[in-house]
Design a protein around this motif. Structure first.
Motif, PDB file in Angstrom:
ATOM      1  N   GLU A 463       0.837  -1.190   0.000  1.00  0.00           N
ATOM      2  CA  GLU A 463       0.000   0.000   0.000  1.00  0.00           C
ATOM      3  C   GLU A 463       0.878   1.247   0.000  1.00  0.00           C
ATOM      4  O   GLU A 463       1.818   1.361   0.788  1.00  0.00           O
ATOM      5  CB  GLU A 463      -0.916  -0.012   1.216  1.00  0.00           C
ATOM      6  N   GLY A 464       0.586   2.182  -0.897  1.00  0.00           N
ATOM      7  CA  GLY A 464       1.354   3.427  -0.990  1.00  0.00           C
ATOM      8  C   GLY A 464       2.534   3.366  -1.923  1.00  0.00           C
ATOM      9  O   GLY A 464       3.203   4.382  -2.144  1.00  0.00           O
ATOM     10  N   ASP A 465       2.817   2.186  -2.516  1.00  0.00           N
ATOM     11  CA  ASP A 465       3.948   2.067  -3.460  1.00  0.00           C
ATOM     12  C   ASP A 465       3.702   2.896  -4.724  1.00  0.00           C
ATOM     13  O   ASP A 465       2.559   3.082  -5.153  1.00  0.00           O
ATOM     14  CB  ASP A 465       4.139   0.606  -3.892  1.00  0.00           C
ATOM     15  N   THR A 466       4.787   3.338  -5.295  1.00  0.00           N
ATOM     16  CA  THR A 466       4.763   3.857  -6.656  1.00  0.00           C
ATOM     17  C   THR A 466       5.243   2.749  -7.590  1.00  0.00           C
ATOM     18  O   THR A 466       6.303   2.151  -7.358  1.00  0.00           O
ATOM     19  CB  THR A 466       5.676   5.080  -6.810  1.00  0.00           C
ATOM     20  N   VAL A 467       4.445   2.420  -8.607  1.00  0.00           N
ATOM     21  CA  VAL A 467       4.855   1.412  -9.590  1.00  0.00           C
ATOM     22  C   VAL A 467       5.290   2.146 -10.863  1.00  0.00           C
ATOM     23  O   VAL A 467       4.662   3.123 -11.283  1.00  0.00           O
ATOM     24  CB  VAL A 467       3.722   0.412  -9.893  1.00  0.00           C
ATOM     25  N   THR A 468       6.373   1.660 -11.461  1.00  0.00           N
ATOM     26  CA  THR A 468       6.988   2.343 -12.594  1.00  0.00           C
ATOM     27  C   THR A 468       7.110   1.390 -13.772  1.00  0.00           C
ATOM     28  O   THR A 468       7.532   0.232 -13.600  1.00  0.00           O
ATOM     29  CB  THR A 468       8.387   2.876 -12.217  1.00  0.00           C
ATOM     30  N   ALA A 469       6.721   1.874 -14.959  1.00  0.00           N
ATOM     31  CA  ALA A 469       6.950   1.138 -16.216  1.00  0.00           C
ATOM     32  C   ALA A 469       7.970   1.918 -17.033  1.00  0.00           C
ATOM     33  O   ALA A 469       7.850   3.137 -17.188  1.00  0.00           O
ATOM     34  CB  ALA A 469       5.650   0.983 -16.992  1.00  0.00           C
TER      35      ALA A 469
END
Length: 614
Positions: A463-469
């Motif tokens: 919860e609260g993570d930033t996911v990056t592509a």
């Protein structure tokens, strides 16, 4: 009373009959018991009375003295003829009519000459198209019981290419491809003669030009007002033109990528040669089409009409890039084939560079060419998540937009991108697949988990993570070179996303004393607190800075103070800052809530209140 035999020995004439009279034989009943008698009589040019206005016709009279059953006088005058205005009278004497008395009845007709007319169904014709040619000439209707025909040599064609008669005698009869082979009357005794001819491409070895004027001429040897056929003549002219509508070349885009499909449209009405067939252009020396990039070309290339009688021709060519490049970053070159081949209309392949152009040229007429062109360029890609946030156990979609990776416009392409989270910096390799053929838009689905390890398309998050592509773009436009690469990223959040100004909204700003009681007015040198109510509407902690600015009625700031802190998920808090007025008046207190004093990103809209000091 028959006292004089006609000179042929077969016909007996009444006494006193002129020996030069022309006999036409008996008149026959049309059917038994009909009581109706008919005779078809062929009237010759010299069958009229002698006249000083007639030309000398001795030779013709001699040749036509006896023709079949027609018996004409052996010694008729050489200057006999039928003149315009002559009246033909038929007289019949009934020896006994219904009353028992003799009765003579007559009927008559006038010999006349008419002016001919030359007509066509249009005034402008495509070279190779059909023309309906019509001659309206009642003087040609010499047999009222049948449809007659006349040779096309009666009409002369006059243009820059050649001056010839249109029948076989002119030597170019086959070029006109007449149907039927002669001018044919449209029916019995209509006096209207028609033929369908083809506008030739070449006459007497010379090609017809676009827009060339053609004069068709028919000589009427018996116009109205002449005494007899041949006395006068009149040239009847008809002017037509070969078409010169020109042509246009259109490409479906202004800018292409290196492996796009190029759709070509040429509008060329002059090349709609047969309105009943689907025509082709470009594959002959007379109307070549060339499709070229700066380094290679396909010449010639054929296009096909979109339907019968449209004059619109289409085709397509696939750009195939060049082989010496690794477009997808897998370390292997040859993602594009760099092939050049094809004859049209849909089998063309054309090599192209990353900074190139494509040109389609069409020579629609001799020394007249039209061109259509477009640029060929690489593009900088884009990466995005379809949503700004995702639940920790949900799924997210990564979209990569890069037309340069549409390596085969007739297939669905794919390649790999990197995806990671704050909880798993190693992340996963995500395969993104083109949404359809030739879209240049690629998507891949990531499955989020809070319990399992990352694997395949599954990514561990919290919860609260930033996911990056991240997408590595190896096909970059100028000023980049083919050796350059650019990492392009897109991010999303795991958890609830709250609008920026609703992360810690402030409300209820007021002036209170040391015990928290609200004050309507205050005195000079009285210490008060300016407070507001804050609430963290997020599911995670939020740092904040609470600032209070006090201004007098002239807009001059007399006090500015702040405090900082942090609100846990869902926490409410009422920070307060002290102020001691040093002069009476009306003041405005404004409270701001920022992420920090150094980062003045608002967490709430500012709130204000008015303070009266006495």
């Amino acid at each position: 009373d028959a006292t004089l035999l006609h000179s042929n020995g077969l016909t007996v004439l009444p006494t006193g009959t002129d020996n030069d009279i022309t006999l036409f034989g008996p008149i026959n009943e049309i059917a038994p018991d009909a009581g109706i008698f008919e005779s078809d009589i062929a009237i010759r040019y010299f069958d009229g009375p002698a006249s000083a206005s007639c030309p000398t016709t001795t030779a013709a009279a001699t040749l036509l003295r006896i023709e079949g059953d027609l018996i004409v006088p052996l010694g008729g005058p050489a200057t006999s003829c039928i003149l315009q205005g002559d009246i033909l009278t038929v007289e019949y004497t009934d020896p006994t009519d219904a009353s028992g008395d003799p009765n003579t009845v007559t009927d008559s007709a006038t010999f006349d000459l008419r002016n001919g007319v030359l007509q066509s169904d249009k005034s402008v014709y495509i070279i190779g198209a059909d023309m309906i040619l019509t001659v309206i000439e009642p003087d040609w209707d010499r047999d009222n019981d049948g449809a007659e025909t006349y040779d096309l040599d009666a009409i002369e064609w006059d243009s820059d290419a050649a001056t010839v008669t249109m029948g076989n005698a002119g030597g170019e009869g086959a070029a006109f491809d007449p149907e039927p082979s002669s001018l044919r009357e449209t029916g019995d005794s209509t006096g209207i003669f028609q033929v369908v001819i083809e506008i030739p491409n070449t006459l007497a070895g010379d090609k017809l030009e676009r827009g060339e004027e053609v004069v068709l001429e028919y000589t009427d040897w018996g116009p109205s007002g002449a005494d007899y056929v041949g006395d006068e003549d009149e040239d009847i002219n008809l002017t037509i033109f070969t078409s010169n509508f020109g042509a246009t070349v259109e490409l479906d885009q202004k800018v292409y990528s290196w492996t796009d499909k190029v759709y070509i449209t040429i509008v060329a009405p002059d090349h709609n040669f047969d309105s009943n067939l689907i025509d082709e252009i470009g594959n002959s020396a007379e109307d070549p089409i060339k499709v070229a990039t700066r380094g290679t070309d396909i010449d010639p290339y054929k296009l096909v009409e979109t339907g019968t009688d449209t004059g619109i021709f289409t085709g397509e060519v696939i750009l195939t890039g060049f082989t010496a490049h690794d477009a997808d970053g897998d370390g292997v070159e040859g993602d594009a084939s760099g092939t050049t081949a094809g004859v049209g209309p849909t089998d063309g392949f054309l090599a192209a560079d990353d900074d190139d152009g494509i040109t389609v040229s069409f020579e629609f007429s001799e020394d007249e060419t039209v061109v259509g062109s477009a640029l060929i360029r690489w593009n900088i890609g884009e990466v995005q998540w379809l949503e700004a946030s995702y639940p920790a156990t949900g799924t997210g979609v990564v979209r990569v937009v890069d037309p340069d990776m549409n390596l085969n416009p007739e297939a669905v392409d794919n390649f790999d991108t990197d995806v990671w989270s704050d909880s798993d910096a190693g992340g996963i390799d995500l395969t993104v697949t083109e949404t359809n053929e030739a879209t240049g838009i690629f998507e891949g689905t990531v499955f989020f988990t809070v319990t399992d390890e990352s694997s395949g398309h599954r990514l561990r998050v919290a919860e609260g993570d930033t996911v990056t592509a991240e997408y590595e773009d190896n096909t970059l436009p100028d000023p980049y070179t083919t050796a350059d690469e650019l990492d392009i990223t897109g991010t999303s959040i795991i958890g609830t996303i709250v609008p920026p100004l609703e992360r810690a909204p402030a409300s209820g700003i007021r002036v209170v004393d040391a015990f928290g009681n609200s004050l309507g007015e205050i005195s000079v040198d009285q210490q008060v607190q300016i407070t507001s109510d804050l609430a963290n509407g997020q599911d995670r902690a939020q740092a904040f800075a609470y600032l209070v600015q006090v201004q007098d009625d002239n807009g001059v700031t007399v006090s500015l103070a702040w405090i900082t802190g942090s609100l846990t998920a869902g926490q409410s808090f009422s920070p307060a800052l002290s102020w001691i007025p040093d002069a009476p008046g009306t003041y405005t207190a404004t409270a701001f809530v920022w992420e920090s004093v150094d980062n003045p990103t608002a967490l709430s809209p500012p709130v204000k209140t008015t303070v009266n000091v006495i």
